[in-house]
Design a protein around this motif. Structure first.
Motif, mmCIF file in Angstrom:
data_model
loop_
_atom_site.group_PDB
_atom_site.id
_atom_site.type_symbol
_atom_site.label_atom_id
_atom_site.label_comp_id
_atom_site.label_asym_id
_atom_site.label_seq_id
_atom_site.Cartn_x
_atom_site.Cartn_y
_atom_site.Cartn_z
ATOM 1 N N ALA A 18 -34.393 49.970 24.960
ATOM 2 C CA ALA A 18 -33.235 50.838 25.165
ATOM 3 C C ALA A 18 -31.998 50.035 24.840
ATOM 4 O O ALA A 18 -31.550 49.237 25.630
ATOM 5 C CB ALA A 18 -33.193 51.317 26.610
ATOM 6 N N THR A 19 -31.480 50.200 23.650
ATOM 7 C CA THR A 19 -30.264 49.458 23.318
ATOM 8 C C THR A 19 -29.068 50.179 23.891
ATOM 9 O O THR A 19 -29.195 51.243 24.457
ATOM 10 C CB THR A 19 -30.099 49.293 21.808
ATOM 11 O OG1 THR A 19 -30.167 50.578 21.220
ATOM 12 C CG2 THR A 19 -31.159 48.405 21.231
ATOM 13 N N ALA A 20 -27.907 49.579 23.693
ATOM 14 C CA ALA A 20 -26.729 50.060 24.392
ATOM 15 C C ALA A 20 -26.268 51.433 23.958
ATOM 16 O O ALA A 20 -25.434 52.029 24.585
ATOM 17 C CB ALA A 20 -25.588 49.068 24.217
ATOM 18 N N ASP A 21 -26.818 51.941 22.860
ATOM 19 C CA ASP A 21 -26.357 53.280 22.503
ATOM 20 C C ASP A 21 -27.151 54.352 23.236
ATOM 21 O O ASP A 21 -26.697 55.458 23.363
ATOM 22 C CB ASP A 21 -26.458 53.498 20.987
ATOM 23 C CG ASP A 21 -27.900 53.619 20.524
ATOM 24 O OD1 ASP A 21 -28.768 53.027 21.174
ATOM 25 O OD2 ASP A 21 -28.138 54.299 19.523
ATOM 26 N N ALA A 22 -28.334 53.970 23.748
ATOM 27 C CA ALA A 22 -29.208 54.959 24.388
ATOM 28 C C ALA A 22 -29.216 56.221 23.560
ATOM 29 O O ALA A 22 -29.070 57.320 24.044
ATOM 30 C CB ALA A 22 -28.784 55.264 25.823
ATOM 31 N N HIS A 23 -29.357 56.022 22.272
ATOM 32 C CA HIS A 23 -29.346 57.164 21.381
ATOM 33 C C HIS A 23 -30.448 58.117 21.746
ATOM 34 O O HIS A 23 -30.350 59.307 21.619
ATOM 35 C CB HIS A 23 -29.504 56.684 19.939
ATOM 36 C CG HIS A 23 -28.439 57.229 19.073
ATOM 37 N ND1 HIS A 23 -28.218 56.818 17.804
ATOM 38 C CD2 HIS A 23 -27.514 58.170 19.318
ATOM 39 C CE1 HIS A 23 -27.198 57.483 17.293
ATOM 40 N NE2 HIS A 23 -26.763 58.301 18.190
ATOM 41 N N TYR A 25 -32.556 59.682 24.651
ATOM 42 C CA TYR A 25 -32.384 59.913 26.077
ATOM 43 C C TYR A 25 -33.681 59.710 26.836
ATOM 44 O O TYR A 25 -33.689 59.418 28.006
ATOM 45 C CB TYR A 25 -31.934 61.350 26.285
ATOM 46 C CG TYR A 25 -30.531 61.505 26.768
ATOM 47 C CD1 TYR A 25 -30.262 61.549 28.130
ATOM 48 C CD2 TYR A 25 -29.478 61.633 25.882
ATOM 49 C CE1 TYR A 25 -28.978 61.726 28.599
ATOM 50 C CE2 TYR A 25 -28.192 61.806 26.346
ATOM 51 C CZ TYR A 25 -27.947 61.855 27.695
ATOM 52 O OH TYR A 25 -26.686 62.026 28.144
ATOM 53 N N PHE A 48 -33.731 66.106 23.903
ATOM 54 C CA PHE A 48 -32.651 65.689 23.038
ATOM 55 C C PHE A 48 -33.169 65.714 21.608
ATOM 56 O O PHE A 48 -34.242 65.197 21.318
ATOM 57 C CB PHE A 48 -32.076 64.358 23.491
ATOM 58 C CG PHE A 48 -31.286 64.579 24.735
ATOM 59 C CD1 PHE A 48 -29.988 65.033 24.642
ATOM 60 C CD2 PHE A 48 -31.870 64.479 25.971
ATOM 61 C CE1 PHE A 48 -29.273 65.354 25.790
ATOM 62 C CE2 PHE A 48 -31.171 64.805 27.124
ATOM 63 C CZ PHE A 48 -29.869 65.238 27.033
ATOM 64 N N HIS A 50 -32.526 64.293 18.994
ATOM 65 C CA HIS A 50 -32.823 62.998 18.392
ATOM 66 C C HIS A 50 -34.225 62.533 18.777
ATOM 67 O O HIS A 50 -35.010 62.127 17.928
ATOM 68 C CB HIS A 50 -31.768 61.991 18.850
ATOM 69 C CG HIS A 50 -31.785 60.718 18.070
ATOM 70 N ND1 HIS A 50 -32.731 59.748 18.282
ATOM 71 C CD2 HIS A 50 -30.980 60.275 17.085
ATOM 72 C CE1 HIS A 50 -32.499 58.744 17.452
ATOM 73 N NE2 HIS A 50 -31.449 59.039 16.717
#
Ligand SMILES: [Zn+2]
Lengths: 154, 786
Positions: A18-23, A25, A48, A50
């Motif tokens: 889980a990188t900081a964008d949490a692209h 969900y 989501f 994505h």
């Protein structure tokens, strides 16, 4: 004992952190309500877009319907699978909604399997909310290790 | 709605009100101040939420030489760290973060993951989990520390505990002193697409090239703070970084045909850039549209080259909390200037040809847009450059430099044919706004990410929403709008926002969506835009280049907005209650004038029309001929007057009552106003202002906002009254008409109750237009479709 490696719908593997964008969900949601007029059980999924596209590629109706049938099941108190009719999918840039309906189920409870997206993302957490007539909500948490719950129907 | 008369009683009623027996313990609880939950203010952090008069933080300056080995994908480095002890304390050892050690096979990160074997008898695990474990066990990752030495070359004692290294000091480091030491190390770079992470390399098979995004790559000083002492939480994956500010000088040696993007300003442009490139950079600074420093043609040519020699790029950065860089021979490079306060910032993008034509169109513009709008809500971007790099990482931020993932799809048979979905386009713009936004929070407002993910993600997602909405009308923001968080808020399986980063269930909703929504609700609904923007700017200004904790944010936003917000922090951040306000009843009254000549006929009329349907016997007996009809002489006074008839005794009593009243009381008695009493219940538990849309029978509408203090005496049930002039008749009432509070159940928001169609019914009723196709339709990208 032998471990079964869960086969994937698509063969590509996703990166898992889980990188900081949490692209992604990693959040799946089903809301179960009883339609007061028809008595039908209405099933509204939310994901989501994505996350969902990452698993399914393009969201063609047949693909979505097959995928959902495979990952979401309702077994009634007689041990029979309820037939949840696929009504359609609504999607925008952010959210994808999937609609299903069960005609007038009489079962008191159902055993729900809800493993959508779990074949791809191991930290996927799905929530099923049973919304009763008075608005009271009962939540159930589904994870890879516990993708089944017994749920009293609204 | 029911329609009754209201008796004006004397003031005695107010004092006869009964208070709940447990007024403080229960009903008072939601409004109780937070002092007992928050740390006691001190000289480092004030009760107003600002840095105190004795605020301090450590400083760590770095001078680093690093060499990238493009053949084996490794880094070899030597870091000389000067550590300045600004704390009032004496330090006997120093802690250094070796975050690459998460890639060691025996790291907590690699071993802590509880494996999920399905317990339904199928004994299955996911391919992803299995492969990651297998690859993770094989990858020879982690920092290989070769030496830790003092300036004289003497070895310093050190021990490594997972991602932390302790350096023992011969002599304690006293307050105000500084010390310098050097660490020599090497580590293998991870393949990001396989092992994940916030940095790593990507391999391109077509042209046999690598693209490196290098982060958490050098030994970084762990934070030592007045709140936690040394940070000693290992890096296990989610809780990101907590670091000290300092000045950097980094010399990066790479193959001579690579382009290097990095935190900071290039200090030796003459050694590494061509004359042309330097000229273009100068043009870009003054340009209001992106200018290529490395064009597509040049990048495609570079792809084919294989330099034997190396070049060293020297970057300098002042007052940053970290340093990251990217390197590849594949990079295109464009730039333009953007004004920020008194300076011009260079907004720059670096991307492989696989990113075109999406990246050249949107990346640098998105950086500029972010700076323009974040500056307005926080402070002027203070650094000389702001960079967006396209590589394997989906989205990650570092000081002055961000890594962003989305790319168009390429038709492998015709590589010039590139398409992208709507989601990819807006996904790219959004992720760049988000990551560049992180340069403000937490790279400048230096929150402790390892403890509190929401402090940077929630705040940044809130500002991202504001900036997105200024990109174009109806920009498809995924988070920020109250209605988007409703399914999550309704669920009872949440954890509070005030949960440590590693223990959060449903990361995206908990640490991004909910706090962003909460701040947006504060701005739009609770405090108001002008006052909230002022308060938020105060927070950003006071804490830039410093380290705030949750209590500081809670205190400062309240202090600067002049609004008691303890109830809001308590409800939204410390509990998992949701908003569900129900309007249970609306009662309509007019004033009882006590005048018998007015009230008698009113009562009779009301009795006949509202309260007394004829009995079935009365109905059936309609045509019956009665005795009295035949013998009218049997009638007397009581046959001519019903119970509502007015007598002189009534009139005398009325006159003497009027004489006993004060003038203003007499006036009120004669008012012909409509009085409405609304009964509300708080089903969800969160106290919130009550927002009402009132519809009148003359077709007019009114928006009424009742303050949250409406709930202050009873947080479960309240009744409020409004008075409207004669003739202003209410027909219906809606709670939260603009869906601004994330009310989870709109079925009880209407009076009279409305039967609202279910989501599924709405979907069925929609003309079966295929929304999906619209969203999926790919954009033409040929030249003439501009
Ligand atoms: Zn973020």
């Amino acid at each position: 004992m032998r471990l079964t490696l869960l086969s994937l719908l698509l063969s590509t593997l996703l990166a898992v952190s889980a990188t900081a964008d949490a692209h992604r969900y990693h959040f799946g949601h089903i809301e179960l309500t009883r339609n007061v007029n028809s008595g039908n059980l209405e099933i509204v999924h939310q994901y989501f877009t994505h996350d969902f596209e990452a698993v399914l590629g393009s969201l063609k109706d047949q693909r979505v319907s097959d995928y959902i049938a495979q990952h979401v099941q309702f077994i009634d108190d007689q041990g029979k699978e309820l037939s949840a009719t696929y009504i359609g999918t609504d999607t925008d840039v952010g959210n994808t909604y999937i609609y299903q309906e069960v005609i007038n189920p009489t079962s008191k409870y159902v055993d729900v399997k809800f493993s959508t997206l779990m074949d791809k993302v191991e930290d996927q957490v799905n929530t099923l909310n049973v919304v009763n007539k008075n608005g009271d909500t009962v939540s159930f948490t589904f994870k890879f290790s516990t993708d089944r719950h017994r749920v009293t129907l609204p | 709605m029911s329609f009754r008369k209201l008796i004006l009683a004397s003031l005695a009623l107010a004092s006869s009100q009964v208070f709940a027996a447990d007024s403080l313990g229960v009903t008072g609880d939601k409004f109780r101040q937070l002092e007992e939950l928050l740390p006691t203010p001190n000289s480092y952090r004030t009760a107003s939420g600002t840095p105190g008069h004795a605020y301090w933080q450590q400083q760590a300056d770095y001078k680093i030489d690093v060499t990238l080995d493009d053949n084996e994908q490794s880094l070899t480095g030597k870091a000389t760290i000067t550590y300045i002890n600004n704390s009032p304390d004496t330090l006997r050892y120093l802690w250094v973060a070796l975050d690459q050690n998460r890639y060691k096979p025996n790291s907590i990160q690699n071993q802590h993951r509880t494996v999920s074997v399905a317990n339904d008898g199928t004994d299955k695990i996911s391919f992803a989990a299995y492969r990651r474990q297998v690859v993770g066990d094989q990858f020879n990752g982690g920092n290989l520390i070769k030496a830790v030495t003092d300036p004289s070359g003497k070895k310093l004692n050190h021990s490594i505990i997972d991602t932390m290294m302790r350096i023992d000091l011969d002599k304690p480091l006293k307050s105000g002193q500084q010390m310098t030491f050097t660490i020599d190390w090497k580590h293998m770079i991870a393949e990001q697409k396989v092992l994940g992470g916030r940095g790593g390399y990507e391999y391109f098979e077509r042209d046999d090239n690598y693209l490196y995004e290098i982060a958490q790559w050098f030994p970084r000083m762990a934070a030592y703070t007045d709140v936690t002492g040394w940070n000693n939480k290992a890096f296990v994956g989610r809780g990101e970084f907590t670091l000290e500010f300092g000045d950097y000088e980094v010399a990066i040696t790479v193959p001579a045909d690579h382009i290097v993007a990095a935190t900071g300003e290039l200090a030796n442009a003459k050694d590494v850039l061509t004359k042309d490139q330097r000229k273009r950079l100068e043009q870009a600074r003054k340009s209001d549209e992106p200018i290529y420093i490395v064009t597509l043609d040049e990048a495609l040519k570079n792809e084919k080259s294989r330099a034997k020699k190396t070049k060293t790029w020297v970057y300098k950065a002042k007052n940053v909390r970290d340093f990251a860089w990217a390197s590849s021979r594949k990079f295109l490079w464009d730039a333009m200037g953007v004004k920020s306060g008194d300076q011009t910032v260079l907004a720059m993008s670096y991307y492989p040809e696989e990113g075109t034509p999406l990246w050249d169109k949107y990346s640098t513009r998105s950086i500029v847009h972010t700076i323009n709008h974040y500056n307005r809500y926080s402070f002027d971007y203070p650094y000389p450059v702001a960079i967006s790099v396209n590589g394997p990482v989906g989205g990650m931020e570092y000081p002055m430099i961000t890594f962003n993932g989305p790319r168009p799809e390429i038709d492998e048979d015709d590589r010039s044919n590139r398409t992208w979905s709507r989601r990819t386009k807006y996904g790219l713009i959004s992720v760049i706004i988000h990551e560049v936004g992180h340069i403000y929070f937490p790279m400048i407002v230096n929150t402790d990410e390892r403890q509190w993910t929401w402090m940077d993600e929630g705040i940044n997602t809130y500002l991202q929403f504001l900036a997105e909405q200024e990109w174009e009308e109806n920009y498809p923001s995924r988070r920020g709008d109250a209605r988007k968080i409703i399914p999550y808020m309704r669920s009872s399986n949440q954890v509070p926002i005030m949960t440590n980063s590693e223990s959060i269930l449903q990361f995206g909703n908990n640490a991004y969506g909910k706090p962003a929504t909460a701040l947006n609700i504060l701005r739009e609904t609770i405090v108001g835009r002008e006052q909230f923007d002022f308060a938020f700017r105060q927070y950003a200004e006071m804490w830039k280049f410093k380290r705030p904790y949750p209590a500081d944010l809670f205190r400062l936003l309240e202090d600067a907005s002049g609004t008691d917000l303890d109830w809001f922090w308590r409800g939204w951040f410390y509990t998992t209650d949701n908003v569900d306000i129900s309007i249970d009843n609306v009662r309509h009254y007019t004033i009882d004038t006590k005048n018998p000549d007015v009230e008698g006929p009113w009562d009779r009329d009301n009795h006949n029309t509202h309260h007394n349907p004829k009995s079935i016997t009365q109905v059936q007996n309609k045509d019956l001929v009665r005795l009295l009809d035949e013998r009218p002489e049997l009638a007397d006074f009581y046959n001519e007057n019903d119970v509502f008839s007015v007598t002189n005794t009534d009139r005398n009593a009325y006159r003497s009552m009027l004489e006993g009243l004060k003038d203003h009381e007499r006036e009120l008695l004669e008012s012909e106003n409509n009085i409405y009493v609304f009964d509300f219940s708080n089903v969800g538990g969160l106290v919130m202002p009550i927002i009402l849309e009132l519809n009148y029978d003359d077709g007019s509408k009114e928006l009424l906002r009742l303050p949250v203090e409406t709930w202050v005496r009873n947080t479960e049930n309240v009744s409020t009254m409004i008075v409207r002039e004669k003739g202003k008749l209410l027909t219906s009432v809606t709670v939260d008409p603009h869906w601004e509070t994330a009310d989870v159940n709109v079925h009880n928001n209407h009076y009279p109750r409305k039967i609202l169609p279910s989501r599924l019914e709405l979907y069925k009723g929609k003309k079966r237009k295929n929304m999906m196709k619209d969203a999926q339709a790919e954009l033409e990208t040929s030249e003439d479709s501009e």
